[in-house]
Design a protein around this motif. Structure first.
Motif, PDB file in Angstrom:
ATOM      1  N   ALA A  45      52.741  37.061  37.751  1.00 18.19           N
ATOM      2  CA  ALA A  45      51.916  37.837  38.835  1.00 18.19           C
ATOM      3  C   ALA A  45      51.328  39.187  38.523  1.00 18.19           C
ATOM      4  N   VAL A  46      52.128  39.970  37.619  1.00 15.83           N
ATOM      5  CA  VAL A  46      51.636  41.277  37.342  1.00 15.83           C
ATOM      6  C   VAL A  46      50.451  41.062  36.135  1.00 15.83           C
ATOM      7  N   VAL A  47      50.509  40.357  35.106  1.00 12.81           N
ATOM      8  CA  VAL A  47      49.556  39.917  34.042  1.00 12.81           C
ATOM      9  C   VAL A  47      48.370  39.444  34.621  1.00 12.81           C
ATOM     10  N   LEU A  48      48.525  38.339  35.450  1.00 16.56           N
ATOM     11  CA  LEU A  48      47.313  37.316  35.914  1.00 16.56           C
ATOM     12  C   LEU A  48      47.073  37.484  37.363  1.00 16.56           C
ATOM     13  N   LEU A  49      47.910  37.527  38.148  1.00 19.89           N
ATOM     14  CA  LEU A  49      47.492  37.510  39.678  1.00 19.89           C
ATOM     15  C   LEU A  49      46.952  38.554  40.157  1.00 19.89           C
ATOM     16  N   PHE A  50      47.788  39.522  39.818  1.00 16.87           N
ATOM     17  CA  PHE A  50      47.198  40.774  40.438  1.00 16.87           C
ATOM     18  C   PHE A  50      45.811  41.400  39.584  1.00 16.87           C
ATOM     19  N   PRO A  51      45.529  41.242  38.258  1.00 19.82           N
ATOM     20  CA  PRO A  51      44.099  41.367  37.601  1.00 19.82           C
ATOM     21  C   PRO A  51      43.202  40.673  38.452  1.00 19.82           C
ATOM     22  N   PHE A  52      43.341  39.271  38.712  1.00 25.42           N
ATOM     23  CA  PHE A  52      42.336  38.609  39.408  1.00 25.42           C
ATOM     24  C   PHE A  52      42.291  38.753  40.842  1.00 25.42           C
ATOM     25  N   GLY A  53      43.188  39.283  41.619  1.00 28.00           N
ATOM     26  CA  GLY A  53      43.096  39.825  42.894  1.00 28.00           C
ATOM     27  C   GLY A  53      42.112  41.207  42.971  1.00 28.00           C
ATOM     28  N   GLN A  54      42.134  41.889  42.062  1.00 28.31           N
ATOM     29  CA  GLN A  54      41.487  43.127  42.048  1.00 28.31           C
ATOM     30  C   GLN A  54      40.319  42.759  41.598  1.00 28.31           C
ATOM     31  N   SER A  55      39.952  41.726  40.632  1.00 25.19           N
ATOM     32  CA  SER A  55      38.532  41.103  40.379  1.00 25.19           C
ATOM     33  C   SER A  55      37.799  40.745  41.684  1.00 25.19           C
ATOM     34  N   VAL A  56      38.735  40.019  42.570  1.00 27.42           N
ATOM     35  CA  VAL A  56      38.298  39.542  43.792  1.00 27.42           C
ATOM     36  C   VAL A  56      37.621  40.600  44.466  1.00 27.42           C
ATOM     37  N   TRP A  57      38.508  41.649  44.710  1.00 26.07           N
ATOM     38  CA  TRP A  57      37.932  42.717  45.634  1.00 26.07           C
ATOM     39  C   TRP A  57      36.738  43.496  45.036  1.00 26.07           C
ATOM     40  N   LEU A  58      36.786  43.806  43.843  1.00 26.31           N
ATOM     41  CA  LEU A  58      35.528  44.313  43.085  1.00 26.31           C
ATOM     42  C   LEU A  58      34.405  43.419  43.320  1.00 26.31           C
ATOM     43  N   SER A  59      34.457  42.265  43.327  1.00 26.36           N
ATOM     44  CA  SER A  59      33.366  41.526  43.599  1.00 26.36           C
ATOM     45  C   SER A  59      32.620  41.557  44.926  1.00 26.36           C
ATOM     46  N   PHE A  60      33.177  42.297  45.780  1.00 23.53           N
ATOM     47  CA  PHE A  60      32.449  42.473  47.154  1.00 23.53           C
ATOM     48  C   PHE A  60      32.069  43.758  47.263  1.00 23.53           C
ATOM     49  N   LEU A  61      32.108  44.414  46.246  1.00 25.31           N
ATOM     50  CA  LEU A  61      31.557  46.083  46.031  1.00 25.31           C
ATOM     51  C   LEU A  61      30.568  46.045  45.156  1.00 25.31           C
ATOM     52  N   HIS A  62      29.570  47.251  45.209  1.00 21.92           N
ATOM     53  CA  HIS A  62      28.532  47.633  44.339  1.00 21.92           C
ATOM     54  C   HIS A  62      29.438  49.048  43.643  1.00 21.92           C
ATOM     55  N   TRP A  63      29.586  48.785  42.492  1.00 19.21           N
ATOM     56  CA  TRP A  63      30.209  49.890  41.659  1.00 19.21           C
ATOM     57  C   TRP A  63      29.836  49.786  40.188  1.00 19.21           C
ATOM     58  N   ASP A  64      29.501  51.053  39.885  1.00 13.12           N
ATOM     59  CA  ASP A  64      29.020  51.332  38.665  1.00 13.12           C
ATOM     60  C   ASP A  64      30.322  51.792  37.433  1.00 13.12           C
ATOM     61  N   GLY A  65      31.545  51.668  38.252  1.00 16.10           N
ATOM     62  CA  GLY A  65      32.647  52.145  37.504  1.00 16.10           C
ATOM     63  C   GLY A  65      33.158  53.448  37.144  1.00 16.10           C
ATOM     64  N   LEU A  66      32.286  54.359  37.850  1.00 15.04           N
ATOM     65  CA  LEU A  66      32.437  55.903  37.814  1.00 15.04           C
ATOM     66  C   LEU A  66      32.417  56.447  39.190  1.00 15.04           C
ATOM     67  N   THR A  67      31.257  56.152  40.031  1.00 18.48           N
ATOM     68  CA  THR A  67      30.951  56.757  41.179  1.00 18.48           C
ATOM     69  C   THR A  67      31.639  56.080  42.377  1.00 18.48           C
ATOM     70  N   ARG A  68      31.435  56.607  43.514  1.00 19.39           N
ATOM     71  CA  ARG A  68      32.107  55.965  44.444  1.00 19.39           C
ATOM     72  C   ARG A  68      31.383  54.673  44.788  1.00 19.39           C
ATOM     73  N   ALA A  69      32.309  53.681  44.988  1.00 25.59           N
ATOM     74  CA  ALA A  69      31.848  52.169  45.464  1.00 25.59           C
ATOM     75  C   ALA A  69      31.342  51.916  46.773  1.00 25.59           C
ATOM     76  N   SER A  70      30.541  51.252  47.135  1.00 22.74           N
ATOM     77  CA  SER A  70      30.002  50.814  48.463  1.00 22.74           C
ATOM     78  C   SER A  70      30.187  49.370  48.473  1.00 22.74           C
ATOM     79  N   TYR A  71      30.344  48.891  49.830  1.00 22.56           N
ATOM     80  CA  TYR A  71      30.734  47.615  50.374  1.00 22.56           C
ATOM     81  C   TYR A  71      29.343  46.595  50.070  1.00 22.56           C
ATOM     82  N   ALA A  72      29.488  45.653  49.382  1.00 18.18           N
ATOM     83  CA  ALA A  72      28.535  44.679  49.156  1.00 18.18           C
ATOM     84  C   ALA A  72      28.281  43.336  49.823  1.00 18.18           C
TER      85      ALA A  72
END
Length: 317
Positions: A45-72
Motif C-alpha cells: 500500500a505504501v509503495v504502490l497504492l498510495f503513489p497511484f492514488g496520488q497520481s489519480v488526484w494529480l490527474s484532475f489538476l492543472h499543476w506545474d509542480g511548483l505554483t498553486r494547482a487548479s482543478y482541471a
C-alpha cells in the motif's frame, strides 16, 4: 435419568460442533491468515497504492509542480484523445506490442518446438546465449543496439561489406525505420524469456501424447499444433502477459536510443509521461497518462487471462 439426558445433550452438542467444523472451509479462521500477510500488504500500500492514488488526484489538476494547482476536471483525460502527440504515443505503443510480444512468442514457440525434438551438443550453451538479454539491463541493451544501428555502426558496416550498401540506413534517425528498430531491440530481449518458458512447459507434456500423434501419422507441423501448442497454453498466457506489459511500459530503450525522435516518431506513453512531468511541467497531464497506461495494462492482462481461462474451460468440457 438426568445424568443420561445430560450425557446425551453433551454428545449432541459435540456432534453439532464436529459437523460445523467439517463444514468449515479449510484454513479457517481466515483472519489469522490475513495477519500473516498484513506486513506485505502495508508495504504494498505504501509503495504502490498510495503513489497511484496520488497520481489519480494529480490527474484532475492543472499543476506545474511548483505554483498553486487548479482543478482541471476531466480535461487532462480528454486531452488523451484530442492531443495528436498523445494519440500517436499510444498508437506507437500498440505497434510495439507486435515486436515486444507477438514476435518473441512466435519465435520462442518455434525454438522450443525445435529444441524439444532435436538433440545436439551445445544445446545448453545455445539456450544460455538466447536467455542472456534477460539478465542484462534494458538500458545496457539499448546503448549496445544504439551503437549497432548507428550510421557507421556494425549493421551498416556488415551490409556494406557484403555488397548491400544500398540497404544501409540511419536506422534510428529515420521516420520510417526508427520505430521498427526500437521494436527489434524489444523482440531480441523478449525472445529468450519466451523460449525458456516454453521449454519448461514442453517438458511437462506427456510423451504418450507425442507417441499417439505419431502413430496417427502426424508430422512435425501437425504434432506442433495438435500437442505442443495446446500443452503450452498456460505458458503462452504468462509470456503474453509479461511481454505485453513490458511493451506498454517501455521507456528506457526509447530514452537511450531515440529520445522519442526523430520528431515524435518513437514517442510512447511512458516517455510522454516523463517529458510532461519533468521537462514541460505538465504534472496533471502526466498523471492522466500514467493512470490511463495503468488501466490499459490491467485490461490487457485481464483479457489475456479471460481468453486463456475460456479456452481451458472449453477444453475440459
Amino acid at each position: 435419568m438426568s445424568a443420561g439426558t445430560t450425557t446425551g445433550g453433551d454428545r449432541s452438542r459435540r456432534g453439532r460442533l464436529a459437523e460445523r467444523y467439517r463444514r468449515r472451509a479449510p484454513g479457517e479462521p481466515r483472519a489469522v491468515g490475513y495477519l500473516y500477510i498484513l506486513p506485505a500488504l502495508i508495504v504494498y500500500a505504501v509503495v504502490l497504492l498510495f503513489p497511484f492514488g496520488q497520481s489519480v488526484w494529480l490527474s484532475f489538476l492543472h499543476w506545474d509542480g511548483l505554483t498553486r494547482a487548479s482543478y482541471a476536471g476531466f480535461s487532462n483525460y480528454t486531452q488523451l484523445f484530442t492531443d495528436p502527440d498523445l494519440r500517436g504515443a499510444f498508437w506507437h505503443a500498440i505497434v510495439l506490442l507486435i515486436f515486444y510480444s507477438v514476435i518473441p512468442v512466435c519465435i520462442g514457440l518455434l525454438l522450443a518446438a525445435a529444441m524439444s525434438r532435436i538433440r545436439v551438443r551445445g544445446m545448453t550453451f545455445f539456450r544460455a546465449v538466447l536467455f542472456l538479454p534477460q539478465v542484462v539491463a534494458m538500458v545496457v541493451s539499448g546503448v549496445a543496439w544504439r551503437a549497432i544501428l548507428a550510421p557507421d555502426g556494425l549493421l551498416n558496416s556488415v551490409l556494406r561489406g557484403i555488397g548491400l550498401g544500398s540497404l544501409a540506413r540511419t536506422w534510428l534517425g529515420s521516420y520510417t525505420f526508427a520505430l521498427p528498430s526500437v521494436g527489434t531491440i524489444g523482440a531480441w530481449v523478449g525472445m529468450g524469456l519466451c523460449m525458456v518458458l516454453f521449454l519448461a512447459g514442453a517438458q511437462r507434456i506427456p510423451k504418450e501424447l507425442y507417441e499417439a500423434a505419431r502413430i496417427d501419422g502426424a508430422g512435425a507441423i501437425r504434432e506442433f499444433f495438435a500437442v505442443t501448442l495446446p500443452g503450452l497454453r498456460l505458458e503462452i498466457s504468462v509470456a503474453l502477459t509479461l511481454t505485453m506489459i513490458s511493451g506498454l511500459k517501455n521507456f528506457d530503450v526509447v530514452y537511450v536510443t531515440t529520445s522519442g525522435g526523430p520528431g515524435t516518431a518513437t514517442t510512447v506513453p511512458a516517455y510522454e509521461l516523463y517529458q510532461r512531468a519533468f521537462q514541460t511541467n505538465q504534472v496533471g497531464s502526466a498523471g492522466a497518462i500514467g493512470v490511463a497506461l495503468t488501466v490499459l495494462i490491467f485490461l490487457v492482462t485481464l483479457l489475456i487471462g479471460r481468453l486463456v481461462e475460456g479456452k481451458g474451460e472449453g477444453k475440459r468440457a
